[in-house]
Write a protein that holds these residues in place. Structure first.
Motif, PDB file in Angstrom:
ATOM      1  N   LYS A  77      -8.930   1.860  -2.846  1.00  0.00           N
ATOM      2  CA  LYS A  77      -8.827   0.704  -1.965  1.00  0.00           C
ATOM      3  C   LYS A  77      -7.910   1.040  -0.788  1.00  0.00           C
ATOM      4  O   LYS A  77      -7.093   1.958  -0.863  1.00  0.00           O
ATOM      5  CB  LYS A  77      -8.277  -0.495  -2.741  1.00  0.00           C
ATOM      6  CG  LYS A  77      -9.202  -1.001  -3.837  1.00  0.00           C
ATOM      7  CD  LYS A  77      -8.608  -2.209  -4.528  1.00  0.00           C
ATOM      8  CE  LYS A  77      -9.556  -2.726  -5.613  1.00  0.00           C
ATOM      9  NZ  LYS A  77      -8.987  -3.918  -6.305  1.00  0.00           N
ATOM     10  N   PRO A  78      -8.039   0.291   0.329  1.00  0.00           N
ATOM     11  CA  PRO A  78      -7.167   0.536   1.477  1.00  0.00           C
ATOM     12  C   PRO A  78      -5.693   0.457   1.102  1.00  0.00           C
ATOM     13  O   PRO A  78      -5.291  -0.369   0.272  1.00  0.00           O
ATOM     14  CB  PRO A  78      -7.563  -0.578   2.450  1.00  0.00           C
ATOM     15  CG  PRO A  78      -8.980  -0.899   2.089  1.00  0.00           C
ATOM     16  CD  PRO A  78      -9.056  -0.743   0.602  1.00  0.00           C
ATOM     17  N   GLU A  79      -4.899   1.318   1.708  1.00  0.00           N
ATOM     18  CA  GLU A  79      -3.459   1.331   1.461  1.00  0.00           C
ATOM     19  C   GLU A  79      -2.783   0.323   2.383  1.00  0.00           C
ATOM     20  O   GLU A  79      -2.998   0.340   3.599  1.00  0.00           O
ATOM     21  CB  GLU A  79      -2.894   2.725   1.708  1.00  0.00           C
ATOM     22  CG  GLU A  79      -3.483   3.794   0.807  1.00  0.00           C
ATOM     23  CD  GLU A  79      -2.958   5.175   1.131  1.00  0.00           C
ATOM     24  OE1 GLU A  79      -2.125   5.281   2.065  1.00  0.00           O
ATOM     25  OE2 GLU A  79      -3.368   6.140   0.467  1.00  0.00           O
ATOM     26  N   VAL A  80      -1.956  -0.522   1.821  1.00  0.00           N
ATOM     27  CA  VAL A  80      -1.302  -1.591   2.573  1.00  0.00           C
ATOM     28  C   VAL A  80       0.122  -1.166   2.922  1.00  0.00           C
ATOM     29  O   VAL A  80       0.844  -0.605   2.089  1.00  0.00           O
ATOM     30  CB  VAL A  80      -1.275  -2.901   1.761  1.00  0.00           C
ATOM     31  CG1 VAL A  80      -0.524  -3.996   2.523  1.00  0.00           C
ATOM     32  CG2 VAL A  80      -2.704  -3.356   1.446  1.00  0.00           C
ATOM     33  N   SER A  81       0.525  -1.416   4.168  1.00  0.00           N
ATOM     34  CA  SER A  81       1.879  -1.092   4.602  1.00  0.00           C
ATOM     35  C   SER A  81       2.420  -2.212   5.487  1.00  0.00           C
ATOM     36  O   SER A  81       1.656  -3.002   6.040  1.00  0.00           O
ATOM     37  CB  SER A  81       1.907   0.244   5.359  1.00  0.00           C
ATOM     38  OG  SER A  81       1.115   0.169   6.533  1.00  0.00           O
ATOM     39  N   GLU A  82       3.732  -2.238   5.619  1.00  0.00           N
ATOM     40  CA  GLU A  82       4.403  -3.232   6.455  1.00  0.00           C
ATOM     41  C   GLU A  82       5.337  -2.526   7.427  1.00  0.00           C
ATOM     42  O   GLU A  82       5.908  -1.483   7.101  1.00  0.00           O
ATOM     43  CB  GLU A  82       5.224  -4.205   5.602  1.00  0.00           C
ATOM     44  CG  GLU A  82       4.427  -5.043   4.635  1.00  0.00           C
ATOM     45  CD  GLU A  82       5.351  -5.879   3.758  1.00  0.00           C
ATOM     46  OE1 GLU A  82       6.152  -5.276   2.996  1.00  0.00           O
ATOM     47  OE2 GLU A  82       5.303  -7.123   3.835  1.00  0.00           O
ATOM     48  N   GLU A  83       5.502  -3.111   8.593  1.00  0.00           N
ATOM     49  CA  GLU A  83       6.489  -2.592   9.547  1.00  0.00           C
ATOM     50  C   GLU A  83       6.898  -3.705  10.503  1.00  0.00           C
ATOM     51  O   GLU A  83       6.236  -4.742  10.600  1.00  0.00           O
ATOM     52  CB  GLU A  83       5.934  -1.398  10.320  1.00  0.00           C
ATOM     53  CG  GLU A  83       4.787  -1.724  11.247  1.00  0.00           C
ATOM     54  CD  GLU A  83       4.383  -0.544  12.121  1.00  0.00           C
ATOM     55  OE1 GLU A  83       5.298   0.069  12.717  1.00  0.00           O
ATOM     56  OE2 GLU A  83       3.191  -0.253  12.212  1.00  0.00           O
TER      57      GLU A  83
END
Length: 318
Positions: free
Chosen positions: A130-136
């Protein structure tokens, strides 16, 4: 939509509503929610990725993807986005986004970004992952990105907002201003017109928060660009949602196309994906195999917005 299904059951003879006409009212109801959950993504327009490892390239390398080198008649309007042509679709999009609320960003604010990135390929260790989720968090008025004096040519969110707010009506001048904001090297192999097209798409990709009238002008400039095409049906984005896909036509020799995805209700920018238009094997510059192959229709890369929002402090979530 469930409400529309009920409506059709109650009034089977009722005319089909125009989605574009319904959107402005919907926007007023969702205005407050947009403040806290508007979606945003920072994606360097010069970056693509393929297979298990990201590959940083300039737009010029998009040329290396090459192997070997008006609207409907007026009257009853169609329900939903007009996908008969990119010109018709983007003209419709301009009308809708021009009526959306302005977030009125302030100096000192930050942009919270939650994105999902996907990569696939026959040699990947986990091709079905599944798509990798990130925050910034990105500073709205980042001093590093306020000018190009230090060699960083990526504009700040404030510069992008001000660009949109000050755009003229003339599509040719809009193209020029976008190209000035996203400079490219001289040895790209692209024509001036192609450079300007990619600069328009880079502005679409990078800008958040957006000035509504300015974004409408950007859509009209894209509508006037003969290199922009639209997929004539809604597509499924990598998150499983319906989306409108527009893309720059790279010609019949292209093995991939870079799609820019819009929400079919609000016409807001959702993210980008690269799609194989034929079966091919990825190779290095020397012609040797990179160990990755793709099938026609396969999404080879994506970066999707999940959440974008203005916040007051670094690290704060909406």
């Amino acid at each position: 939509m469930d409400d529309m299904t009920k409506l059709h059951e109650w009034r089977a003879d009722a005319p089909t509503p125009d989605r574009a006409r319904l959107v402005p009212g919907r926007q007023k109801l969702l205005g407050a929610a947009q403040q806290g959950s508007a979606r945003r993504m920072r994606l360097d327009w010069r970056v693509t990725a393929a297979g298990g490892a990201a590959t940083v390239i300039t737009i010029a390398v998009m040329v290396a993807m090459l192997v070997g080198g008006g609207g409907p008649e007026r009257g009853v309007q169609p329900a939903g986005p007009d996908l008969t042509s990119a010109t018709a679709l983007l003209g419709q999009a301009a009308e809708v986004v021009s009526q959306q609320p302005d977030l009125h960003p302030r100096d000192g604010q930050w942009v919270y970004l939650k994105t999902a990135q996907c990569r696939s390929g026959a040699s990947d260790a986990a091709p079905d992952a599944k798509p990798e989720v990130s925050e910034e968090w990105v500073q709205y008025d980042s001093p590093v990105r306020e000018d190009d004096k230090d060699g960083d040519t990526e504009p700040s969110q404030r510069r992008l907002y001000r660009l949109l707010a000050s755009l003229p009506d003339d599509p040719a001048e809009i193209r020029k201003q976008a190209a000035d904001l996203f400079p490219m090297g001289k040895d790209t192999g692209l024509t001036r017109e192609q450079v300007e097209t990619f600069a328009l798409l880079a502005t679409l990709d990078e800008a958040y928060p957006v000035h509504p009238q300015g974004m409408a002008k950007l859509y009209r400039a894209l509508a006037a660009d003969p290199r922009i095409e639209v997929v004539p049906h809604l597509v499924k984005d990598p998150m499983g949602h319906d989306a409108i896909a527009i893309y720059p036509d790279l010609g019949s020799k292209a093995v991939q196309r870079r799609e820019y995805l819009l929400d079919p209700d609000t016409f807001q920018y959702q993210g980008t994906q690269s799609v194989a238009v034929r079966d091919y094997e990825e190779k290095y510059e020397d012609g040797s195999s990179a160990g990755r192959s793709y099938k026609k229709g396969e999404v080879t890369f994506c970066e999707m917005k999940m959440t974008q929002s203005l916040v007051d402090r670094d690290g704060e979530k909406p």
